[in-house]
Design an enzyme around this catalytic site. Structure first.
Site, PDB file in Angstrom:
ATOM      1  CB  CYS A  86      -0.972  -0.046   1.177  1.00 46.73           C
ATOM      2  SG  CYS A  86      -2.401   1.057   1.006  1.00 46.73           S
ATOM      3  CG  HIS A 203      -3.297  -3.852   3.354  1.00 48.16           C
ATOM      4  ND1 HIS A 203      -2.318  -3.215   4.094  1.00 48.16           N
ATOM      5  CD2 HIS A 203      -3.971  -2.878   2.699  1.00 48.16           C
ATOM      6  CE1 HIS A 203      -2.411  -1.895   3.894  1.00 48.16           C
ATOM      7  NE2 HIS A 203      -3.399  -1.672   3.053  1.00 48.16           N
ATOM      8  CD  GLU A 205      -0.598  -5.816   5.792  1.00 50.44           C
ATOM      9  OE1 GLU A 205      -0.964  -4.636   5.904  1.00 50.44           O
ATOM     10  OE2 GLU A 205      -0.363  -6.351   4.690  1.00 50.44           O
TER      11      GLU A 205
END
Length: 232
Positions: A86, A203, A205
């Site tokens: 990002c 994302h 994660e």
């Protein structure tokens, strides 16, 4: 394997990444303040999402001048792994480690959603735990995530297989209906020509823990970890 996560004033996904690398995968992980410069012992450096330096001027424009980022450039040039997620992707384009730019979303508003995306190739550590053509789902959260580049750059990316992730429909169709932000060629993530630097807007994660009901992103980190286990 050792992981370092760059922390800027305004970063907000640094702990999310550490939760995956250190918490879920038990990988030695160090938080690196933006003024630190010693990355010599690290194998993977992650530039996380958030709003580095408040995203003043434009996303990543100030972060590019930080001492830590100068060391990240050297780390990448030495052939070591760099992952920008990002805001991290935006920074990687600002410093020239990846081509193109991330600009305002097509509809000029912030998008926070879970979206499907296609894995374009699986012969790299980043995607070795996926299969080519596999459709995965990852969260996105950005206002300036629309990938843009000139036609020559886009051709080079396509010719060299540098597009690693592409927005698609749930069944794998790549078209404008499955493009959440207007990114050219539905690009969600790209690598440099050497393949050691990855920038992506989604994302991984935030999609790595079974407790939240989505784990497609964990495979990215597991693939990198596995590549070090076999000495790739």
């Amino acid at each position: 394997m050792k992981v370092g996560i760059i922390v800027f004033p305004g970063s907000n996904c640094d702990r999310d990444v550490a939760t995956v690398t250190e918490g879920l995968l038990n990988v030695a992980t160090r938080m690196i303040w933006h003024q630190d410069t010693d990355l010599s012992a690290l194998d993977l450096v992650v530039i996380p999402g958030g709003f580095s330096y408040g995203d003043y001027l434009r996303c990543g424009a100030i972060a590019r001048f930080s001492p830590a980022i100068k060391s990240v450039i050297e780390h990448a040039q030495a052939g070591k792994l760099v992952l920008g997620i990002c805001n991290g992707f935006q920074i990687l384009t600002e410093v020239g480690l990846l081509p193109g730019a991330l600009i305002r979303n097509r509809d000029l508003h912030f998008i926070c959603d879970r979206v499907p995306m296609k894995v374009e190739r699986s012969d790299l550590p980043w995607t070795s735990n996926y299969t080519s053509g596999q459709v995965i789902t990852l969260p996105i959260a950005h206002g300036e995530g629309r990938y843009f580049a000139d036609s020559d750059t886009l051709k080079t990316l396509e010719d060299n297989g540098q597009v690693l992730f592409r927005y698609c429909s749930a069944t794998g169709e790549v078209n404008q209906d499955s493009n959440p932000n207007g990114s050219l060629d539905n690009i969600a993530g790209i690598i440099n020509q050497q393949g050691n630097v990855l920038g992506m807007m989604p994302h991984p994660e935030r999609a790595a823990d079974a407790a939240i009901g989505i784990t497609d992103g964990k495979a990215l980190f597991e693939g990198v970890l596995a590549s070090f286990a076999v000495g790739v």
